[in-house]
Design a protein around this motif. Structure first.
Motif, PDB file in Angstrom:
ATOM      1  N   GLN A 170      26.039   4.073  17.122  1.00  0.00           N
ATOM      2  CA  GLN A 170      25.846   2.875  16.037  1.00  0.00           C
ATOM      3  C   GLN A 170      25.556   3.262  14.674  1.00  0.00           C
ATOM      4  OE1 GLN A 170      24.373  -0.607  17.241  1.00  0.00           O
ATOM      5  NE2 GLN A 170      25.779  -0.583  19.368  1.00  0.00           N
ATOM      6  N   LEU A 171      26.434   2.520  13.020  1.00  0.00           N
ATOM      7  CA  LEU A 171      25.778   2.872  12.383  1.00  0.00           C
ATOM      8  C   LEU A 171      25.293   0.853  11.574  1.00  0.00           C
ATOM      9  CD1 LEU A 171      25.790   5.142   9.867  1.00  0.00           C
ATOM     10  CD2 LEU A 171      28.081   4.486   9.302  1.00  0.00           C
ATOM     11  N   ALA A 172      25.578   0.605  11.842  1.00  0.00           N
ATOM     12  CA  ALA A 172      25.673  -0.680  11.349  1.00  0.00           C
ATOM     13  C   ALA A 172      26.342  -2.208  11.858  1.00  0.00           C
ATOM     14  CB  ALA A 172      26.371  -0.910  10.031  1.00  0.00           C
ATOM     15  N   VAL A 173      25.936  -3.190  11.642  1.00  0.00           N
ATOM     16  CA  VAL A 173      26.662  -4.237  12.957  1.00  0.00           C
ATOM     17  C   VAL A 173      26.799  -5.157  11.662  1.00  0.00           C
ATOM     18  CG1 VAL A 173      25.109  -3.342  14.599  1.00  0.00           C
ATOM     19  CG2 VAL A 173      23.842  -4.892  12.831  1.00  0.00           C
ATOM     20  N   ALA A 174      27.474  -6.392  11.502  1.00  0.00           N
ATOM     21  CA  ALA A 174      27.612  -7.852  10.625  1.00  0.00           C
ATOM     22  C   ALA A 174      28.783  -8.586  11.869  1.00  0.00           C
ATOM     23  CB  ALA A 174      28.376  -7.157   9.898  1.00  0.00           C
ATOM     24  N   GLU A 175      28.338  -9.765  10.880  1.00  0.00           N
ATOM     25  CA  GLU A 175      28.619 -10.675  11.633  1.00  0.00           C
ATOM     26  C   GLU A 175      30.803 -10.473  11.265  1.00  0.00           C
ATOM     27  OE1 GLU A 175      26.920 -15.108  10.519  1.00  0.00           O
ATOM     28  OE2 GLU A 175      24.850 -13.610   9.294  1.00  0.00           O
ATOM     29  N   ASN A 176      31.525 -10.468  10.246  1.00  0.00           N
ATOM     30  CA  ASN A 176      32.696 -10.653   9.870  1.00  0.00           C
ATOM     31  C   ASN A 176      33.057  -8.836   9.666  1.00  0.00           C
ATOM     32  OD1 ASN A 176      32.464 -13.588   9.479  1.00  0.00           O
ATOM     33  ND2 ASN A 176      31.655 -13.281   7.201  1.00  0.00           N
ATOM     34  N   LYS A 177      33.830  -8.718  10.186  1.00  0.00           N
ATOM     35  CA  LYS A 177      34.711  -6.978   9.827  1.00  0.00           C
ATOM     36  C   LYS A 177      34.791  -6.697   9.043  1.00  0.00           C
ATOM     37  CE  LYS A 177      38.669  -4.739  11.524  1.00  0.00           C
ATOM     38  NZ  LYS A 177      39.897  -5.060  12.996  1.00  0.00           N
ATOM     39  N   GLU A 178      35.379  -7.730   7.828  1.00  0.00           N
ATOM     40  CA  GLU A 178      35.629  -7.905   6.149  1.00  0.00           C
ATOM     41  C   GLU A 178      34.526  -6.600   5.666  1.00  0.00           C
ATOM     42  OE1 GLU A 178      36.459 -10.553   7.675  1.00  0.00           O
ATOM     43  OE2 GLU A 178      37.816 -10.230   8.162  1.00  0.00           O
ATOM     44  N   ASP A 179      32.988  -7.522   6.526  1.00  0.00           N
ATOM     45  CA  ASP A 179      31.903  -6.669   5.738  1.00  0.00           C
ATOM     46  C   ASP A 179      31.765  -5.413   5.549  1.00  0.00           C
ATOM     47  OD1 ASP A 179      31.549  -9.274   4.600  1.00  0.00           O
ATOM     48  OD2 ASP A 179      29.731  -9.655   6.302  1.00  0.00           O
ATOM     49  N   LEU A 180      32.033  -4.636   6.593  1.00  0.00           N
ATOM     50  CA  LEU A 180      31.889  -3.201   7.413  1.00  0.00           C
ATOM     51  C   LEU A 180      33.348  -2.693   6.648  1.00  0.00           C
ATOM     52  CD1 LEU A 180      30.765  -4.006  10.650  1.00  0.00           C
ATOM     53  CD2 LEU A 180      29.769  -2.904   8.838  1.00  0.00           C
ATOM     54  N   GLU A 181      34.567  -2.980   6.243  1.00  0.00           N
ATOM     55  CA  GLU A 181      35.825  -2.427   6.083  1.00  0.00           C
ATOM     56  C   GLU A 181      35.662  -1.300   4.708  1.00  0.00           C
ATOM     57  OE1 GLU A 181      38.588  -5.041   5.990  1.00  0.00           O
ATOM     58  OE2 GLU A 181      38.855  -5.486   8.253  1.00  0.00           O
ATOM     59  N   PRO A 182      34.780  -1.654   3.921  1.00  0.00           N
ATOM     60  CA  PRO A 182      34.259  -0.618   2.810  1.00  0.00           C
ATOM     61  C   PRO A 182      33.900   0.519   3.606  1.00  0.00           C
ATOM     62  CG  PRO A 182      33.292  -2.975   2.088  1.00  0.00           C
ATOM     63  CD  PRO A 182      34.021  -2.806   3.602  1.00  0.00           C
ATOM     64  N   TYR A 183      32.880   0.579   3.727  1.00  0.00           N
ATOM     65  CA  TYR A 183      32.492   1.886   4.850  1.00  0.00           C
ATOM     66  C   TYR A 183      33.632   2.785   5.635  1.00  0.00           C
ATOM     67  CZ  TYR A 183      28.693   0.000   3.624  1.00  0.00           C
ATOM     68  OH  TYR A 183      27.217  -1.663   2.805  1.00  0.00           O
ATOM     69  N   LEU A 184      34.508   1.964   5.477  1.00  0.00           N
ATOM     70  CA  LEU A 184      35.960   3.183   6.268  1.00  0.00           C
ATOM     71  C   LEU A 184      36.288   3.732   5.351  1.00  0.00           C
ATOM     72  CD1 LEU A 184      36.450   2.487   9.724  1.00  0.00           C
ATOM     73  CD2 LEU A 184      37.691   0.974   9.078  1.00  0.00           C
ATOM     74  N   ILE A 185      36.081   3.284   4.212  1.00  0.00           N
ATOM     75  CA  ILE A 185      37.830   4.028   3.645  1.00  0.00           C
ATOM     76  C   ILE A 185      37.211   5.071   3.730  1.00  0.00           C
ATOM     77  CG2 ILE A 185      38.371   3.707   1.042  1.00  0.00           C
ATOM     78  CD1 ILE A 185      37.809   1.082   0.836  1.00  0.00           C
ATOM     79  N   GLY A 186      37.936   6.401   3.901  1.00  0.00           N
ATOM     80  CA  GLY A 186      37.660   7.825   3.958  1.00  0.00           C
ATOM     81  C   GLY A 186      37.419   8.506   4.549  1.00  0.00           C
ATOM     82  N   HIS A 187      36.810   7.364   6.189  1.00  0.00           N
ATOM     83  CA  HIS A 187      36.231   8.095   6.713  1.00  0.00           C
ATOM     84  C   HIS A 187      36.749   7.313   8.347  1.00  0.00           C
ATOM     85  CE1 HIS A 187      32.952   9.665   4.921  1.00  0.00           C
ATOM     86  NE2 HIS A 187      32.690   8.705   4.302  1.00  0.00           N
TER      87      HIS A 187
END
Length: 58
Positions: free
Chosen positions: A32-49
């Protein structure tokens, strides 16, 4: 506050077996790296990875 989504990253590790000394069986596990209420909050960390990270619902 309830966290519904988890950002995970792929971590490689070697399976340790008693019969083989060279330990050639390599696999990976998710950490686990991070948690959030909404999926949209985590999507910027997914770009490029995209190959080494994923978002899963709890």
């Amino acid at each position: 506050m309830k966290f519904n989504y988890v950002l995970e990253y792929k971590e490689p590790y070697i399976v340790k077996t008693e019969l083989t000394k060279n330990r050639t069986h390599q696999t990976y596990g998710w950490k686990q790296l991070a948690v959030a209420e909404n999926k949209e909050d985590l999507e910027p960390y997914l770009i490029g990875h995209e190959k080494t990270r994923r978002i899963v619902k709890r």
